[in-house]
Design a protein around this motif. Structure first.
Motif, PDB file in Angstrom:
ATOM      1  N   LEU A 173       0.810  -1.217   0.000  1.00  0.00           N
ATOM      2  CA  LEU A 173       0.000   0.000   0.000  1.00  0.00           C
ATOM      3  C   LEU A 173       0.844   1.269   0.000  1.00  0.00           C
ATOM      4  CD1 LEU A 173      -2.980   0.861   0.005  1.00  0.00           C
ATOM      5  CD2 LEU A 173      -2.835   0.971   2.483  1.00  0.00           C
ATOM      6  N   ASP A 174       1.859   1.334   0.835  1.00  0.00           N
ATOM      7  CA  ASP A 174       2.714   2.526   0.891  1.00  0.00           C
ATOM      8  C   ASP A 174       3.440   2.743  -0.429  1.00  0.00           C
ATOM      9  OD1 ASP A 174       1.965   3.151   3.465  1.00  0.00           O
ATOM     10  OD2 ASP A 174       3.688   2.164   4.396  1.00  0.00           O
ATOM     11  N   GLU A 175       3.907   1.660  -1.048  1.00  0.00           N
ATOM     12  CA  GLU A 175       4.610   1.783  -2.326  1.00  0.00           C
ATOM     13  C   GLU A 175       3.670   2.231  -3.439  1.00  0.00           C
ATOM     14  OE1 GLU A 175       7.678  -1.426  -3.038  1.00  0.00           O
ATOM     15  OE2 GLU A 175       6.551  -2.268  -1.339  1.00  0.00           O
ATOM     16  N   LEU A 176       2.452   1.699  -3.451  1.00  0.00           N
ATOM     17  CA  LEU A 176       1.470   2.123  -4.446  1.00  0.00           C
ATOM     18  C   LEU A 176       1.067   3.580  -4.235  1.00  0.00           C
ATOM     19  CD1 LEU A 176      -0.722  -1.084  -4.664  1.00  0.00           C
ATOM     20  CD2 LEU A 176       0.733  -0.139  -6.474  1.00  0.00           C
ATOM     21  N   ALA A 177       0.960   3.986  -2.972  1.00  0.00           N
ATOM     22  CA  ALA A 177       0.636   5.385  -2.669  1.00  0.00           C
ATOM     23  C   ALA A 177       1.753   6.302  -3.150  1.00  0.00           C
ATOM     24  CB  ALA A 177       0.389   5.566  -1.176  1.00  0.00           C
ATOM     25  N   GLU A 178       2.999   5.904  -2.938  1.00  0.00           N
ATOM     26  CA  GLU A 178       4.146   6.684  -3.420  1.00  0.00           C
ATOM     27  C   GLU A 178       4.114   6.783  -4.946  1.00  0.00           C
ATOM     28  OE1 GLU A 178       7.701   8.348  -4.710  1.00  0.00           O
ATOM     29  OE2 GLU A 178       6.594   8.665  -2.855  1.00  0.00           O
ATOM     30  N   LEU A 179       3.830   5.678  -5.612  1.00  0.00           N
ATOM     31  CA  LEU A 179       3.772   5.659  -7.075  1.00  0.00           C
ATOM     32  C   LEU A 179       2.672   6.579  -7.591  1.00  0.00           C
ATOM     33  CD1 LEU A 179       4.561   4.512  -9.850  1.00  0.00           C
ATOM     34  CD2 LEU A 179       3.010   2.590  -9.362  1.00  0.00           C
ATOM     35  N   LEU A 180       1.495   6.504  -6.995  1.00  0.00           N
ATOM     36  CA  LEU A 180       0.388   7.355  -7.432  1.00  0.00           C
ATOM     37  C   LEU A 180       0.697   8.831  -7.181  1.00  0.00           C
ATOM     38  CD1 LEU A 180      -2.422   7.770  -8.577  1.00  0.00           C
ATOM     39  CD2 LEU A 180      -3.369   7.119  -6.340  1.00  0.00           C
ATOM     40  N   THR A 181       1.253   9.142  -6.032  1.00  0.00           N
ATOM     41  CA  THR A 181       1.620  10.522  -5.717  1.00  0.00           C
ATOM     42  C   THR A 181       2.674  11.037  -6.689  1.00  0.00           C
ATOM     43  OG1 THR A 181       1.125  10.117  -3.383  1.00  0.00           O
ATOM     44  CG2 THR A 181       2.433  12.060  -3.886  1.00  0.00           C
ATOM     45  N   ASP A 182       3.679  10.214  -6.967  1.00  0.00           N
ATOM     46  CA  ASP A 182       4.723  10.599  -7.923  1.00  0.00           C
ATOM     47  C   ASP A 182       4.130  10.839  -9.311  1.00  0.00           C
ATOM     48  OD1 ASP A 182       7.683  10.709  -8.806  1.00  0.00           O
ATOM     49  OD2 ASP A 182       6.802   9.179 -10.119  1.00  0.00           O
ATOM     50  N   THR A 183       3.190  10.011  -9.709  1.00  0.00           N
ATOM     51  CA  THR A 183       2.564  10.145 -11.031  1.00  0.00           C
ATOM     52  C   THR A 183       1.798  11.455 -11.133  1.00  0.00           C
ATOM     53  OG1 THR A 183       2.424   7.734 -11.215  1.00  0.00           O
ATOM     54  CG2 THR A 183       0.996   9.020 -12.662  1.00  0.00           C
ATOM     55  N   VAL A 184       1.027  11.778 -10.112  1.00  0.00           N
ATOM     56  CA  VAL A 184       0.277  13.042 -10.102  1.00  0.00           C
ATOM     57  C   VAL A 184       1.242  14.224 -10.049  1.00  0.00           C
ATOM     58  CG1 VAL A 184      -1.404  14.449  -8.841  1.00  0.00           C
ATOM     59  CG2 VAL A 184      -1.791  11.987  -9.113  1.00  0.00           C
ATOM     60  N   ASP A 185       2.239  14.145  -9.164  1.00  0.00           N
ATOM     61  CA  ASP A 185       3.232  15.224  -9.060  1.00  0.00           C
ATOM     62  C   ASP A 185       3.982  15.431 -10.371  1.00  0.00           C
ATOM     63  OD1 ASP A 185       2.535  15.630  -6.420  1.00  0.00           O
ATOM     64  OD2 ASP A 185       4.316  14.638  -5.594  1.00  0.00           O
ATOM     65  N   GLY A 186       4.136  14.360 -11.148  1.00  0.00           N
ATOM     66  CA  GLY A 186       4.825  14.433 -12.424  1.00  0.00           C
ATOM     67  C   GLY A 186       3.975  14.981 -13.556  1.00  0.00           C
ATOM     68  N   GLY A 187       2.708  15.288 -13.266  1.00  0.00           N
ATOM     69  CA  GLY A 187       1.855  15.915 -14.269  1.00  0.00           C
ATOM     70  C   GLY A 187       0.971  14.979 -15.057  1.00  0.00           C
ATOM     71  N   ALA A 188       0.989  13.700 -14.749  1.00  0.00           N
ATOM     72  CA  ALA A 188       0.140  12.766 -15.493  1.00  0.00           C
ATOM     73  C   ALA A 188      -1.314  12.922 -15.062  1.00  0.00           C
ATOM     74  CB  ALA A 188       0.603  11.341 -15.265  1.00  0.00           C
ATOM     75  N   SER A 189      -2.188  12.848 -16.029  1.00  0.00           N
ATOM     76  CA  SER A 189      -3.618  12.967 -15.772  1.00  0.00           C
ATOM     77  C   SER A 189      -4.186  11.573 -15.507  1.00  0.00           C
ATOM     78  CB  SER A 189      -4.314  13.618 -16.972  1.00  0.00           C
ATOM     79  OG  SER A 189      -5.687  13.763 -16.722  1.00  0.00           O
ATOM     80  N   VAL A 190      -4.208  11.173 -14.245  1.00  0.00           N
ATOM     81  CA  VAL A 190      -4.727   9.861 -13.862  1.00  0.00           C
ATOM     82  C   VAL A 190      -5.934   9.980 -12.927  1.00  0.00           C
ATOM     83  CG1 VAL A 190      -2.596   8.561 -14.261  1.00  0.00           C
ATOM     84  CG2 VAL A 190      -2.977   9.656 -12.048  1.00  0.00           C
ATOM     85  N   GLY A 191      -6.598  11.126 -12.982  1.00  0.00           N
ATOM     86  CA  GLY A 191      -7.831  11.295 -12.222  1.00  0.00           C
ATOM     87  C   GLY A 191      -7.727  12.145 -10.974  1.00  0.00           C
ATOM     88  N   PHE A 192      -6.546  12.624 -10.642  1.00  0.00           N
ATOM     89  CA  PHE A 192      -6.357  13.380  -9.408  1.00  0.00           C
ATOM     90  C   PHE A 192      -5.677  14.704  -9.710  1.00  0.00           C
ATOM     91  CE2 PHE A 192      -6.101   8.847  -8.611  1.00  0.00           C
ATOM     92  CZ  PHE A 192      -7.122   8.675  -7.695  1.00  0.00           C
ATOM     93  N   VAL A 193      -5.939  15.692  -8.879  1.00  0.00           N
ATOM     94  CA  VAL A 193      -5.299  17.004  -9.020  1.00  0.00           C
ATOM     95  C   VAL A 193      -4.690  17.401  -7.678  1.00  0.00           C
ATOM     96  CG1 VAL A 193      -6.784  17.793 -10.906  1.00  0.00           C
ATOM     97  CG2 VAL A 193      -7.474  18.220  -8.564  1.00  0.00           C
ATOM     98  N   PRO A 194      -3.588  18.148  -7.729  1.00  0.00           N
ATOM     99  CA  PRO A 194      -2.970  18.613  -6.476  1.00  0.00           C
ATOM    100  C   PRO A 194      -3.904  19.571  -5.735  1.00  0.00           C
ATOM    101  CG  PRO A 194      -1.461  18.848  -8.326  1.00  0.00           C
ATOM    102  CD  PRO A 194      -2.811  18.496  -8.885  1.00  0.00           C
ATOM    103  N   PRO A 195      -3.782  19.690  -4.452  1.00  0.00           N
ATOM    104  CA  PRO A 195      -2.837  18.953  -3.615  1.00  0.00           C
ATOM    105  C   PRO A 195      -3.296  17.507  -3.440  1.00  0.00           C
ATOM    106  CG  PRO A 195      -4.196  20.344  -2.232  1.00  0.00           C
ATOM    107  CD  PRO A 195      -4.588  20.630  -3.659  1.00  0.00           C
TER     108      PRO A 195
END
Length: 178
Positions: A15-37
């Motif tokens: 779970l922690d690794e997947l959360a890190e991956l998802l956060t990194d993806t959003v922070d990197g600008g990918a449009s995967v359904g979430f917006v900052p913050p």
């Protein structure tokens, strides 16, 4: 590269690794359904909510690592419809590779595994959507996916700007009957 399919019992361990991956993806600008913050706690909560779908067989999730005990570097999922008239198809969702591991063929490997697993399960049609003009479009095009068209202003990217989304599909060969 080691790709494994997760079940709901294994989800808490990564779970922690997947959360890190998802956060990194959003922070990197990918449009995967979430917006900052968008922080790791929200990302972990989102993944935790997927457990019931995984347990029910409505969602298949794969992760990729370089080594068996290494960190999760990417993921891809297949979402299976529950309606009787759509059991032949699935949606490819959340193909993500950590920014530190991009350009090494991990996304293509995950895509190939998901396509093969779908075909083995009798799925004959896959579909997905992705931000128009994104690097993902090159991947899908080179992997034999067919571009259907684009919908203007479909989703906000992480910067909050409305962007078009392109729809793709791919027909799969069903395994031969035994």
């Amino acid at each position: 590269m080691r790709v494994t399919r997760l079940d709901e019992r294994e989800l808490p361990a990564v779970l922690d690794e997947l959360a890190e991956l998802l956060t990194d993806t959003v922070d990197g600008g990918a449009s995967v359904g979430f917006v900052p913050p968008f922080d790791r706690a929200r990302a972990a909560a989102w993944w935790r909510e997927r457990a019931a779908e995984i347990a029910a067989g409505r969602l298949a999730v794969w992760v990729v690592r370089r080594a068996p005990a290494g960190p999760v570097l990417g993921t891809v999922s297949l979402a299976f419809p529950d309606k009787p008239n759509s059991r032949h198809r699935a949606e490819l969702v959340k193909l993500m590779v950590h920014r530190t591991a991009r350009g090494q063929g991990l996304a293509r490997g995950l895509l190939t595994v998901a396509e093969s697993a779908a075909a083995a399960a009798g799925i004959t049609l896959l579909h997905l959507d992705t931000e128009t003009g994104s690097p993902a479009e090159r991947l899908y095009g080179s992997a034999g996916w067919t571009r259907l068209g684009a919908i203007p202003d479909y989703a906000a990217n992480p910067a909050g700007e409305l962007r078009p989304t392109t729809i793709y599909y791919k027909r799969l060969d069903a395994p031969a009957a035994v």
